[in-house]
Design a protein around this motif. Structure first.
Motif, PDB file in Angstrom:
ATOM      1  N   GLY A 147       2.993  -1.041   4.196  1.00 14.15           N
ATOM      2  CA  GLY A 147       2.566   0.297   3.811  1.00 14.15           C
ATOM      3  C   GLY A 147       3.762   1.229   3.782  1.00 14.15           C
ATOM      4  N   GLY A 148       3.524   2.430   3.302  1.00 10.44           N
ATOM      5  CA  GLY A 148       4.605   3.400   3.219  1.00 10.44           C
ATOM      6  C   GLY A 148       4.221   4.732   3.796  1.00 10.44           C
ATOM      7  N   GLU A 149       4.977   5.266   4.643  1.00 14.77           N
ATOM      8  CA  GLU A 149       5.038   6.573   5.279  1.00 14.77           C
ATOM      9  C   GLU A 149       4.895   6.506   6.779  1.00 14.77           C
ATOM     10  OE1 GLU A 149       0.736   8.353   4.312  1.00 14.77           O
ATOM     11  OE2 GLU A 149       2.218   8.944   2.850  1.00 14.77           O
ATOM     12  N   GLY A 150       4.188   5.552   7.313  1.00  8.89           N
ATOM     13  CA  GLY A 150       4.117   5.380   8.761  1.00  8.89           C
ATOM     14  C   GLY A 150       3.141   6.326   9.429  1.00  8.89           C
ATOM     15  N   GLY A 151       2.599   5.888  10.526  1.00 12.31           N
ATOM     16  CA  GLY A 151       1.666   6.673  11.322  1.00 12.31           C
ATOM     17  C   GLY A 151       1.245   5.856  12.532  1.00 12.31           C
ATOM     18  N   VAL A 166       0.868  -1.178   0.000  1.00 14.29           N
ATOM     19  CA  VAL A 166       0.000   0.000   0.000  1.00 14.29           C
ATOM     20  C   VAL A 166       0.906   1.230   0.000  1.00 14.29           C
ATOM     21  CG1 VAL A 166      -1.854   1.199   1.213  1.00 14.29           C
ATOM     22  CG2 VAL A 166      -1.715  -1.304   1.311  1.00 14.29           C
ATOM     23  N   ASP A 167       0.773   2.065  -1.034  1.00 13.27           N
ATOM     24  CA  ASP A 167       1.652   3.232  -1.172  1.00 13.27           C
ATOM     25  C   ASP A 167       1.555   4.195   0.006  1.00 13.27           C
ATOM     26  OD1 ASP A 167       2.360   2.198  -3.604  1.00 13.27           O
ATOM     27  OD2 ASP A 167       1.205   3.619  -4.778  1.00 13.27           O
ATOM     28  N   SER A 168       0.379   4.361   0.543  1.00 13.38           N
ATOM     29  CA  SER A 168       0.154   5.325   1.613  1.00 13.38           C
ATOM     30  C   SER A 168      -0.466   4.632   2.818  1.00 13.38           C
ATOM     31  CB  SER A 168      -0.767   6.444   1.126  1.00 13.38           C
ATOM     32  OG  SER A 168      -1.127   7.278   2.194  1.00 13.38           O
ATOM     33  N   ASP A 169       0.242   4.654   3.941  1.00 17.63           N
ATOM     34  CA  ASP A 169      -0.293   4.050   5.158  1.00 17.63           C
ATOM     35  C   ASP A 169      -1.622   4.677   5.567  1.00 17.63           C
ATOM     36  OD1 ASP A 169       1.500   2.049   5.756  1.00 17.63           O
ATOM     37  OD2 ASP A 169       2.684   3.230   7.154  1.00 17.63           O
ATOM     38  N   GLN A 170      -1.844   5.921   5.187  1.00 18.89           N
ATOM     39  CA  GLN A 170      -3.076   6.597   5.591  1.00 18.89           C
ATOM     40  C   GLN A 170      -4.319   5.908   5.034  1.00 18.89           C
ATOM     41  OE1 GLN A 170      -2.556   8.765   7.983  1.00 18.89           O
ATOM     42  NE2 GLN A 170      -0.399   8.368   7.606  1.00 18.89           N
ATOM     43  N   GLY A 196      -6.624   3.520   7.420  1.00 17.48           N
ATOM     44  CA  GLY A 196      -7.681   4.053   8.270  1.00 17.48           C
ATOM     45  C   GLY A 196      -8.939   4.453   7.536  1.00 17.48           C
ATOM     46  N   ILE A 197      -8.900   4.473   6.208  1.00 21.47           N
ATOM     47  CA  ILE A 197     -10.072   4.913   5.444  1.00 21.47           C
ATOM     48  C   ILE A 197     -10.492   3.887   4.403  1.00 21.47           C
ATOM     49  CG2 ILE A 197      -9.873   7.389   5.866  1.00 21.47           C
ATOM     50  CD1 ILE A 197      -8.221   7.685   3.357  1.00 21.47           C
ATOM     51  N   GLY A 198     -10.361   2.609   4.763  1.00 18.09           N
ATOM     52  CA  GLY A 198     -10.911   1.563   3.908  1.00 18.09           C
ATOM     53  C   GLY A 198     -10.022   0.372   3.637  1.00 18.09           C
ATOM     54  N   MET A 199      -8.723   0.563   3.551  1.00 21.25           N
ATOM     55  CA  MET A 199      -7.828  -0.551   3.215  1.00 21.25           C
ATOM     56  C   MET A 199      -7.832  -1.620   4.305  1.00 21.25           C
ATOM     57  SD  MET A 199      -5.891  -2.022   1.057  1.00 21.25           S
ATOM     58  CE  MET A 199      -5.498  -0.791  -0.173  1.00 21.25           C
ATOM     59  N   GLN A 200      -7.797  -1.197   5.562  1.00 22.64           N
ATOM     60  CA  GLN A 200      -7.834  -2.148   6.681  1.00 22.64           C
ATOM     61  C   GLN A 200      -9.084  -3.013   6.593  1.00 22.64           C
ATOM     62  OE1 GLN A 200      -7.853  -0.230  10.490  1.00 22.64           O
ATOM     63  NE2 GLN A 200      -8.109  -2.123  11.619  1.00 22.64           N
ATOM     64  N   THR A 201     -10.212  -2.408   6.311  1.00 24.16           N
ATOM     65  CA  THR A 201     -11.480  -3.140   6.161  1.00 24.16           C
ATOM     66  C   THR A 201     -11.393  -4.130   5.017  1.00 24.16           C
ATOM     67  OG1 THR A 201     -12.704  -1.253   7.019  1.00 24.16           O
ATOM     68  CG2 THR A 201     -13.951  -2.864   5.731  1.00 24.16           C
ATOM     69  N   ALA A 202     -10.856  -3.701   3.885  1.00 21.23           N
ATOM     70  CA  ALA A 202     -10.748  -4.588   2.720  1.00 21.23           C
ATOM     71  C   ALA A 202      -9.895  -5.806   3.044  1.00 21.23           C
ATOM     72  CB  ALA A 202     -10.157  -3.824   1.538  1.00 21.23           C
ATOM     73  N   ILE A 203      -8.800  -5.604   3.762  1.00 19.27           N
ATOM     74  CA  ILE A 203      -7.912  -6.719   4.108  1.00 19.27           C
ATOM     75  C   ILE A 203      -8.565  -7.623   5.144  1.00 19.27           C
ATOM     76  CG2 ILE A 203      -5.710  -7.316   5.202  1.00 19.27           C
ATOM     77  CD1 ILE A 203      -4.593  -4.712   3.875  1.00 19.27           C
TER      78      ILE A 203
END
Length: 149
Positions: A62-66, A34-38, A41-48
């Motif tokens: 993911g990339g960028e961290g948070g 995932v290019d953007s870790d953000q 929190g707005i859908g990718m976690q749910t999809a996985i």
């Protein structure tokens, strides 16, 4: 590698469904990048989490961290991240501005870089609630340069 195309104006919906479809169409996947870790929190976690890959030994990076991503790493939803060291980037920006204000030609400035490293459960994971901070004393290096040393 199988790219799953979406546009940011599709987040969270229909992007979450697009991501779910991409995962379902590739049931033998060994990794998800995932290019953007953000996006977690707005859908990718749910999809996985709603995919048949959940619970399998699939690497999710993911990339960028948070902070959210570090918690997902602790929970096992995300395997790793490649965080951007924002504090280092800001010091690099200050250095660039200092050099320009001192009269240096912007075309001759060095690449400030900033470095990066992987974060996973066993390596470089910041304390709960903390942001990633690189293990390099870049502040002292900049201060030394600024002092004329």
């Amino acid at each position: 590698m199988v790219p799953v195309d979406f546009a940011f104006n599709q987040v969270p919906n229909p992007a979450t469904q697009i991501w779910k479809s991409g995962i379902l169409a590739n049931p033998d996947s060994k990794a998800i990048g995932v290019d953007s870790d953000q996006l977690f929190g707005i859908g990718m976690q749910t999809a996985i989490q709603q995919s048949p890959l959940r619970g399998k030994n699939v690497i999710v990076v993911g990339g960028e961290g948070g902070r959210l991503n570090y918690e997902l790493i602790r929970q096992g939803t995300q395997t790793a991240s490649v965080p951007l060291p924002y504090s280092w980037l800001m010091w690099g920006l200050a250095d660039t501005l200092n050099r320009v204000f001192a009269g240096q030609n912007p075309r001759t400035l060095p690449s400030e870089g900033g470095g990066w490293q992987f974060v996973d459960k066993e390596h470089n994971l910041p304390a709960s609630g903390a942001q990633y901070e690189p293990p390099v004393d870049f502040r002292s290096a900049y201060k030394k340069i600024w002092a004329g040393s």
